[in-house]
Design a protein around this motif. Structure first.
Motif, PDB file in Angstrom:
ATOM      1  N   GLY A  13       0.817  -1.195   0.338  1.00 10.52           N
ATOM      2  CA  GLY A  13      -0.015   0.053   0.036  1.00 10.52           C
ATOM      3  C   GLY A  13       0.783   1.256   0.156  1.00 10.52           C
ATOM      4  N   TYR A  14       1.868   1.262   0.568  1.00  4.12           N
ATOM      5  CA  TYR A  14       2.830   2.317   0.822  1.00  4.12           C
ATOM      6  C   TYR A  14       3.453   2.729  -0.437  1.00  4.12           C
ATOM      7  CZ  TYR A  14       5.590   6.073   2.991  1.00  4.12           C
ATOM      8  OH  TYR A  14       6.165   7.570   3.204  1.00  4.12           O
ATOM      9  N   ARG A  15       3.989   1.530  -1.243  1.00  2.12           N
ATOM     10  CA  ARG A  15       4.699   1.753  -2.221  1.00  2.12           C
ATOM     11  C   ARG A  15       3.601   2.258  -3.388  1.00  2.12           C
ATOM     12  NH1 ARG A  15       7.537  -1.688   0.738  1.00  2.12           N
ATOM     13  NH2 ARG A  15       9.719  -1.866   0.336  1.00  2.12           N
ATOM     14  N   ALA A  16       2.351   1.870  -3.384  1.00  2.00           N
ATOM     15  CA  ALA A  16       1.239   2.223  -4.403  1.00  2.00           C
ATOM     16  C   ALA A  16       1.270   3.693  -4.229  1.00  2.00           C
ATOM     17  CB  ALA A  16       0.037   1.278  -4.174  1.00  2.00           C
ATOM     18  N   LEU A  17       1.094   4.100  -2.751  1.00  2.00           N
ATOM     19  CA  LEU A  17       0.947   5.403  -2.751  1.00  2.00           C
ATOM     20  C   LEU A  17       2.068   6.527  -3.262  1.00  2.00           C
ATOM     21  CD1 LEU A  17      -0.412   6.951   0.839  1.00  2.00           C
ATOM     22  CD2 LEU A  17       1.844   7.723  -0.209  1.00  2.00           C
ATOM     23  N   LYS A  18       3.209   6.087  -2.909  1.00  2.00           N
ATOM     24  CA  LYS A  18       4.564   6.741  -3.322  1.00  2.00           C
ATOM     25  C   LYS A  18       4.412   6.615  -4.794  1.00  2.00           C
ATOM     26  CE  LYS A  18       8.338   5.955  -1.636  1.00  2.00           C
ATOM     27  NZ  LYS A  18       9.678   5.518  -1.310  1.00  2.00           N
ATOM     28  N   GLU A  19       3.979   5.647  -5.558  1.00  2.00           N
ATOM     29  CA  GLU A  19       4.121   5.567  -6.845  1.00  2.00           C
ATOM     30  C   GLU A  19       2.940   6.632  -7.564  1.00  2.00           C
ATOM     31  OE1 GLU A  19       5.028   4.389 -10.905  1.00  2.00           O
ATOM     32  OE2 GLU A  19       6.162   3.843  -9.004  1.00  2.00           O
ATOM     33  N   ALA A  20       1.783   6.511  -6.924  1.00  2.00           N
ATOM     34  CA  ALA A  20       0.927   7.523  -7.526  1.00  2.00           C
ATOM     35  C   ALA A  20       1.074   8.998  -7.257  1.00  2.00           C
ATOM     36  CB  ALA A  20      -0.653   7.237  -6.645  1.00  2.00           C
ATOM     37  N   LEU A  21       1.845   9.262  -6.235  1.00  2.00           N
ATOM     38  CA  LEU A  21       2.261  10.526  -5.977  1.00  2.00           C
ATOM     39  C   LEU A  21       3.206  10.955  -6.918  1.00  2.00           C
ATOM     40  CD1 LEU A  21       2.672  10.845  -2.170  1.00  2.00           C
ATOM     41  CD2 LEU A  21       0.999  12.051  -3.230  1.00  2.00           C
ATOM     42  N   ALA A  22       4.363  10.236  -7.224  1.00  2.00           N
ATOM     43  CA  ALA A  22       5.319  10.487  -8.142  1.00  2.00           C
ATOM     44  C   ALA A  22       4.747  10.566  -9.729  1.00  2.00           C
ATOM     45  CB  ALA A  22       6.206   9.453  -8.469  1.00  2.00           C
ATOM     46  N   ARG A  23       3.444   9.925  -9.937  1.00  2.00           N
ATOM     47  CA  ARG A  23       2.736  10.361 -11.092  1.00  2.00           C
ATOM     48  C   ARG A  23       2.002  11.487 -11.279  1.00  2.00           C
ATOM     49  NH1 ARG A  23       1.455   4.525 -13.912  1.00  2.00           N
ATOM     50  NH2 ARG A  23       3.332   3.535 -12.985  1.00  2.00           N
ATOM     51  N   ALA A 193       2.877  -1.473 -12.025  1.00  2.00           N
ATOM     52  CA  ALA A 193       1.680  -1.940 -12.518  1.00  2.00           C
ATOM     53  C   ALA A 193       0.336  -1.857 -11.988  1.00  2.00           C
ATOM     54  CB  ALA A 193       1.973  -3.816 -12.387  1.00  2.00           C
ATOM     55  N   LEU A 194       0.174  -1.664 -10.747  1.00  2.00           N
ATOM     56  CA  LEU A 194      -0.875  -1.109 -10.119  1.00  2.00           C
ATOM     57  C   LEU A 194      -1.526   0.106 -10.829  1.00  2.00           C
ATOM     58  CD1 LEU A 194      -1.146  -1.904  -6.100  1.00  2.00           C
ATOM     59  CD2 LEU A 194      -2.904  -3.027  -7.932  1.00  2.00           C
ATOM     60  N   LEU A 195      -0.596   1.141 -10.697  1.00  2.00           N
ATOM     61  CA  LEU A 195      -0.776   2.421 -11.235  1.00  2.00           C
ATOM     62  C   LEU A 195      -1.231   2.485 -12.718  1.00  2.00           C
ATOM     63  CD1 LEU A 195      -1.331   5.098  -9.595  1.00  2.00           C
ATOM     64  CD2 LEU A 195      -0.234   3.205  -8.180  1.00  2.00           C
ATOM     65  N   ASP A 196      -0.396   1.499 -13.434  1.00  2.00           N
ATOM     66  CA  ASP A 196      -0.687   1.365 -14.825  1.00  2.00           C
ATOM     67  C   ASP A 196      -1.868   1.044 -15.083  1.00  2.00           C
ATOM     68  OD1 ASP A 196       2.023   2.168 -15.567  1.00  2.00           O
ATOM     69  OD2 ASP A 196       2.834   0.294 -15.986  1.00  2.00           O
ATOM     70  N   GLU A 197      -2.330  -0.140 -14.272  1.00  2.00           N
ATOM     71  CA  GLU A 197      -3.865  -0.386 -14.490  1.00  2.00           C
ATOM     72  C   GLU A 197      -4.773   0.651 -14.098  1.00  2.00           C
ATOM     73  OE1 GLU A 197      -6.974  -2.513 -15.238  1.00  2.00           O
ATOM     74  OE2 GLU A 197      -4.950  -3.047 -15.612  1.00  2.00           O
ATOM     75  N   GLY A 198      -4.542   1.283 -12.974  1.00  2.00           N
ATOM     76  CA  GLY A 198      -5.429   2.550 -12.721  1.00  2.00           C
ATOM     77  C   GLY A 198      -5.510   3.318 -13.730  1.00  2.00           C
ATOM     78  N   GLU A 199      -4.484   3.743 -14.461  1.00  2.00           N
ATOM     79  CA  GLU A 199      -4.529   4.866 -15.308  1.00  2.00           C
ATOM     80  C   GLU A 199      -5.045   4.505 -16.814  1.00  2.00           C
ATOM     81  OE1 GLU A 199      -0.715   7.590 -13.811  1.00  2.00           O
ATOM     82  OE2 GLU A 199      -0.446   5.972 -15.327  1.00  2.00           O
ATOM     83  N   GLN A 200      -4.730   2.905 -17.275  1.00  2.00           N
ATOM     84  CA  GLN A 200      -5.007   2.458 -18.381  1.00  2.00           C
ATOM     85  C   GLN A 200      -6.222   1.618 -18.283  1.00  2.00           C
ATOM     86  OE1 GLN A 200      -1.553   0.755 -19.853  1.00  2.00           O
ATOM     87  NE2 GLN A 200      -0.128   2.138 -19.032  1.00  2.00           N
ATOM     88  N   ARG A 201      -6.862   1.163 -17.464  1.00  2.00           N
ATOM     89  CA  ARG A 201      -7.994   0.209 -17.398  1.00  2.00           C
ATOM     90  C   ARG A 201      -8.013  -0.896 -18.367  1.00  2.00           C
ATOM     91  NH1 ARG A 201     -13.557   3.209 -15.799  1.00  2.00           N
ATOM     92  NH2 ARG A 201     -14.841   1.457 -15.775  1.00  2.00           N
ATOM     93  N   ARG A 202      -7.304  -1.786 -18.003  1.00  2.00           N
ATOM     94  CA  ARG A 202      -7.122  -2.928 -19.360  1.00  2.00           C
ATOM     95  C   ARG A 202      -7.874  -3.993 -18.769  1.00  2.00           C
ATOM     96  NH1 ARG A 202      -0.620  -2.302 -19.587  1.00  2.00           N
ATOM     97  NH2 ARG A 202      -1.043  -2.240 -17.175  1.00  2.00           N
ATOM     98  N   HIS A 203      -8.249  -4.119 -17.444  1.00  2.00           N
ATOM     99  CA  HIS A 203      -8.655  -5.664 -16.813  1.00  2.00           C
ATOM    100  C   HIS A 203     -10.132  -5.200 -16.037  1.00  2.00           C
ATOM    101  CE1 HIS A 203      -4.564  -6.182 -17.595  1.00  2.00           C
ATOM    102  NE2 HIS A 203      -4.665  -7.439 -18.100  1.00  2.00           N
ATOM    103  N   ARG A 204     -10.958  -4.794 -16.589  1.00  2.00           N
ATOM    104  CA  ARG A 204     -12.460  -4.503 -16.045  1.00  2.00           C
ATOM    105  C   ARG A 204     -13.048  -5.773 -15.351  1.00  2.00           C
ATOM    106  NH1 ARG A 204     -17.846  -1.593 -17.657  1.00  2.00           N
ATOM    107  NH2 ARG A 204     -18.673  -1.137 -15.370  1.00  2.00           N
ATOM    108  N   ARG A 205     -13.259  -5.953 -14.408  1.00  2.00           N
ATOM    109  CA  ARG A 205     -13.960  -6.941 -13.620  1.00  2.00           C
ATOM    110  C   ARG A 205     -12.918  -8.340 -14.053  1.00  2.00           C
ATOM    111  NH1 ARG A 205     -19.663  -4.774 -14.312  1.00  2.00           N
ATOM    112  NH2 ARG A 205     -19.724  -3.827 -12.411  1.00  2.00           N
ATOM    113  N   GLN A 206     -11.597  -8.292 -14.100  1.00  2.00           N
ATOM    114  CA  GLN A 206     -10.781  -9.431 -14.403  1.00  2.00           C
ATOM    115  C   GLN A 206      -9.488  -9.544 -13.349  1.00  2.00           C
ATOM    116  OE1 GLN A 206      -9.231  -9.588 -18.534  1.00  2.00           O
ATOM    117  NE2 GLN A 206     -10.720  -8.229 -19.054  1.00  2.00           N
ATOM    118  N   ARG A 207      -9.227 -10.845 -13.274  1.00  2.00           N
ATOM    119  CA  ARG A 207      -7.900 -11.154 -12.574  1.00  2.00           C
ATOM    120  C   ARG A 207      -6.751 -11.100 -13.627  1.00  2.00           C
ATOM    121  NH1 ARG A 207      -6.278 -16.177 -10.750  1.00  2.00           N
ATOM    122  NH2 ARG A 207      -7.236 -17.003 -12.615  1.00  2.00           N
ATOM    123  N   TYR A 208      -5.573 -10.647 -13.140  1.00  2.00           N
ATOM    124  CA  TYR A 208      -4.366 -10.537 -14.101  1.00  2.00           C
ATOM    125  C   TYR A 208      -3.396 -10.546 -13.232  1.00  2.00           C
ATOM    126  CZ  TYR A 208      -3.950  -5.693 -12.879  1.00  2.00           C
ATOM    127  OH  TYR A 208      -3.642  -4.505 -11.994  1.00  2.00           O
TER     128      TYR A 208
END
Length: 212
Positions: A13-23, A193-208
């Protein structure tokens, strides 16, 4: 985007937060205890809330574009993962907020086999069986949910602190391995990868899954 991270004091969670801030995203953090509400950058709005308690999550979700669930219960309390995820899916669905769920590798098939990380005899060390059981149930819960706009990101077998390279491969139902047969990724690149998915929305209602 406005992004809220549940479990923001945890390793992923903390790494996702930092990645989001960096973007350049606007980020809010949710932690369970007041003593966890420290060491966050000043730009982060920090909230203390018990996801399974009586706390109303709608005020936290209001105005958010994306929620990231990086919740992990402590050892001995693994069964709480399912009701925590269930509540977040329900509340995110009510709020109309897309949610990324950080899952586990339990449901991934092993390369060349019909068995999964969870069902392959002897694959999991005994101490990992409780969290793997919870992650399997968590994934099944997501599959049944048709109201929330969810995506479920799973790590490979090995997820450890490391370097941010910005490099990873995407997979579906089968665990990815590298040229040495290792199924691994750093927490830093898992967050990428989490933030890429958040921005690009490639896997709606899917596991990847993601790995090197």
């Amino acid at each position: 985007m406005n992004i809220i991270v549940f479990g923001a004091a945890g390793a992923v969670g903390y790494r996702a937060l930092k990645e989001a801030l960096a973007r350049g995203h606007r980020v809010a953090a949710v932690v369970r205890r007041q003593e966890q509400a420290v060491d966050f950058p000043d730009s982060v709005a920090v909230h203390v809330a018990d996801v399974l308690g009586a706390d109303d999550l709608q005020p936290l979700l209001a105005g958010q574009d994306l929620a990231i669930s990086a919740l992990r219960p402590p050892e001995g309390w693994e069964k709480l993962l399912v009701p925590m995820t269930e509540k977040l899916l329900r509340e995110a669905g009510k709020a109309g907020v897309r949610i990324l769920v950080v899952g586990g590798a339990a449901s991934l098939k092993l390369k060349g086999k019909d068995t999964t990380v969870f069902t392959e005899p002897g694959f999991l060390p005994e101490h990992l069986v409780p969290i793997a059981t919870a992650c399997q149930a968590q994934y099944e819960l997501c599959l049944k949910n048709t109201k929330a706009d969810w995506s479920y990101q799973t790590p490979p077998a090995i997820l450890t602190p490391g370097d941010r390279t910005g490099r990873y491969r995407l997979g579906g139902d089968v665990m990815l391995t590298d040229e040495d047969g290792q199924a691994r990724i750093s927490m830093e690149d898992f967050a990428v990868a989490l933030l890429d998915e958040g921005e690009q929305r490639r896997h709606r209602r899917q596991r990847y899954t993601v790995a090197y």
